[in-house]
Enzyme design. Structure first.
Site, PDB file in Angstrom:
ATOM      1  CB  CYS A   1      34.495  16.687 -11.788  1.00 49.57           C
ATOM      2  SG  CYS A   1      32.784  16.350 -12.178  1.00 49.57           S
TER       3      CYS A   1
ATOM      4  CD1 TRP B   1      28.640  19.941  -7.797  1.00 52.52           C
ATOM      5  CD2 TRP B   1      28.221  20.190  -9.977  1.00 52.52           C
ATOM      6  NE1 TRP B   1      27.600  20.826  -7.919  1.00 52.52           N
ATOM      7  CE2 TRP B   1      27.323  20.998  -9.235  1.00 52.52           C
ATOM      8  CE3 TRP B   1      28.121  20.178 -11.366  1.00 52.52           C
ATOM      9  CZ2 TRP B   1      26.350  21.792  -9.861  1.00 52.52           C
ATOM     10  CZ3 TRP B   1      27.158  20.973 -11.980  1.00 52.52           C
ATOM     11  CH2 TRP B   1      26.287  21.770 -11.227  1.00 52.52           C
TER      12      TRP B   1
END
Ligand code: F6R
Length: 615
Positions: A2, A75
């Protein structure tokens, strides 16, 4: 995993955040979102897909004006990638907005508690739990946002980097970290927040990297206050000067970052040994090793921990440390090591290898070894990363930013550092003759030019890629120093082309994988002259008798394998111990071209993220 970007200042936040998210997409690209305060209200836009999908959506959905905002590229951990699970997440009142990188392990019990108090949830994420927990603290204790974040985080188990603000007080952003990186760029009356410095490099070179268990309250006209999350004590901000340049994080005319990074290897390897390999003085200078030379020389054994490609570099190091320095080495997956109650003693040395310096399992393995009294040495690429800070000493690879998700120059530069270490220790221990030592230094110095030569076979490799691009399985074989290269070659093919591939020690083929070989099976065999050449040639004969298609990675001028193989790719001659630095090049290019020909997203392969900050 992320990517987080935030801005608080006087410029339009939207372009800074969107451009920043694109630079952080290597960290995850399942979904993307942005929250902007436009002067009167909060505007949130988020979607499954990539940052470019967010841009298209934002065209329709939100005004792009506002000087305060946060953005996220995800993610997925909790909850599938969809629009609702995308960040940012709002609290029930709609006042607080958050983005988060990491995992809240006790989110379920916190969620049940909040539900019992009337909170409702739209998404399946742990992040939405956290933002409501912060709001709940605010409601219960009537405290400011910073305090509420602190109290909430003290109830949380897990890892996080968070950025949160209140739409009613948009002149303040609160950030915090535990286990996931967070940098704050400091400009003139403006602040940038990001998972790494790349989103703000053209605006400021001054940055603060938050340490674990720290939070910062960033106020538009008042600056930054950093506090310890646990006990609220103030921390003096340490502002670092960034060395990163914009050109380093751009594609520089290459179609993909991966190709650029493959081609950067001659320079990257030179940068790795520059100032360390002093051949005219016949010395290797590495302060991290020098300062701890006694520990290394008295070590009972070296344990290497890493994941993925870095683990493969560790396997190469096992050969070179044992071969040259006669130090026993064990190489472990960090994820296994950390949970299997390993025997670690004070006279063990743990070497942790990580490009990103943020891999959660490697970090946990380091903490475990430290708690048992072992000396821990880190080999990282990213300067100032968590692993670099957590280790007792270390060496940077100096490869420059690696943005393609598939690791290339990180691998060869890690091997370069490990080779320098092994040579330094071998010299100190007297396990290498003077002439052998000098020969190694000379050959290592010549490697960048030889990598250049290996890269000249690119077009030839492209032709081979075209022939085998539709294969569904591939076998990679190598022996000795080149067994880990076979593993690495197979990993490269799998991760970017999604073709199933296995790497094996060539001699192990007979113990199972040989059953897979038929006329449809491409077998890539590393068969360089030095090492176990004749044995590998016998393995090639065995493959040929079963009609397997043979692609040989051979030493320049080789005739024997050329006669047997369907194709050969030459690499320059070097010492066996240095051969992985050359044999890995054609394997990287082969995977790259196959993936491009199959139309895959080479730099952002599905399901992957560049730094795996969750376990
Ligand atoms: C493969 C790849 C991964 C990483 C692994 C470890 O191409 O990139 O396998 O090598 O996730 O990452 P670092 O080295 O950052 O710890």
């Amino acid at each position: 995993m992320c990517g987080i970007v935030g801005y608080l200042g006087h410029r339009e936040a939207y372009p800074i955040i969107v451009e920043g998210l694109k630079r952080l997409e290597y960290r995850g690209y399942d979904s993307a979102g942005i929250a902007l305060f436009d002067g009167t209200d909060l505007k949130v836009s988020k979607t499954k897909g990539k940052v470019v999908d967010l841009e298209n959506l934002s065209e329709k959905e939100i005004t792009k004006h506002g000087n305060v905002g946060i953005g996220h590229t995800r993610w997925a951990t909790h909850g599938v990638p969809n629009n609702i699970n995308s960040h940012p997440h709002l609290s029930n009142s709609g006042n607080l907005v958050i983005i988060h990188n990491g995992i809240i392990e006790n989110y379920d019990s916190l969620k049940q508690e909040l539900i019992s108090r009337g909170y409702t949830f739209k998404s399946d994420t742990d992040t939405e739990v956290l933002v409501n927990l912060i709001e709940d603290v605010q409601n219960q204790e009537d405290v400011k946002l910073g305090k509420a974040v602190q109290v909430a985080l003290n109830q949380v188990i897990g890892a996080y980097a968070i950025t949160v603000f209140d739409k009613n007080k948009p002149e303040e952003i609160v950030v915090a970290r535990l286990g996931s990186p967070l940098a704050i760029g400091i400009g003139v009356d403006e602040f940038f927040i990001a998972s790494d410095a790349s989103p703000f490099i053209e605006y400021t070179k001054d940055a603060i990297y938050l340490e674990d268990e720290e939070m910062a309250i960033i106020r538009k006209n008042k600056g930054i206050k950093i506090r310890k999350i646990k006990d609220d004590s103030l921390v003096a901000p340490y502002i670092q000067k960034l060395q990163l340049n914009l050109e380093e994080i751009e594609k520089a005319g290459y179609d993909h970052f991966m190709l650029k990074e493959i081609y950067e290897q001659p320079k990257a390897i030179t940068d790795t040994y520059r100032g360390r390999l002093l051949r005219d003085q016949a010395i290797i200078k590495m302060s991290g090793v020098e300062d701890n030379i006694k520990k290394f020389l008295n070590a009972n054994r070296v344990i290497i921990v890493a994941c993925g490609t870095s683990w493969h570099a560790g396997l190469v190091a096992e050969y070179i440390f044992e071969d040259l320095a006669r130090i026993p080495v064990e190489v472990e997956y960090a994820s296994e090591f950390r949970y299997r109650n390993p025997v670690i003693n004070e006279d063990d040395i743990l070497i942790a290898i990580s490009q990103s310096g943020e891999t959660a399992d490697t970090l946990a393995a380091i903490k475990l070894a430290k708690s048992k009294g072992a000396f821990v040495f880190g080999i990282c690429n990213v300067v100032g990363s968590s692993i670099a800070r957590e280790t007792h000493a270390g060496a940077y690879t100096h490869a420059g930013p690696e943005i393609g998700v598939a690791s290339t120059k990180a691998f060869t530069t890690q091997i370069t550092v490990l080779t320098l270490m092994a040579l330094r220790l071998a010299r100190a221990k007297g396990t290498i003759t003077s002439s052998d030592y000098h020969h190694h230094l000379l050959e290592l110095e010549m490697i960048p030019n030889k990598v250049k030569k290996a890269l000249e076979y690119d077009n030839h490799i492209k032709t081979i890629a075209d022939i085998y691009k539709d294969a569904t399985n591939c076998l990679y074989l190598g022996r000795g120093y080149n067994f880990p290269v076979a593993l690495e070659g197979a990993l490269k093919l799998k991760e970017i082309s999604y073709i199933h591939a296995e790497g094996y020690p060539a001699a192990e083929m007979k113990h199972g994988p040989i059953a897979l070989i038929d006329e449809n099976m491409p077998v890539i065999v590393i068969a360089t002259k030095k090492g176990h050449y004749e044995k590998v040639v016998s393995n090639i004969q065995e493959i040929k008798s079963r009609k397997g298609k043979i692609i040989g990675i051979v030493t320049q001028g080789d005739e024997q394998v050329r006669e047997l193989a369907d194709h050969v790719i030459e690499v320059p001659e070097t010492l066996e111990s240095l051969s992985p630095l050359l044999t890995t090049i054609p394997l990287q290019l082969l995977s790259y071209h196959i993936a491009v020909m199959l139309g895959k997203n080479v730099d952002q392969p599905r399901n992957l993220a560049k730094s795996v900050t969750v376990e």
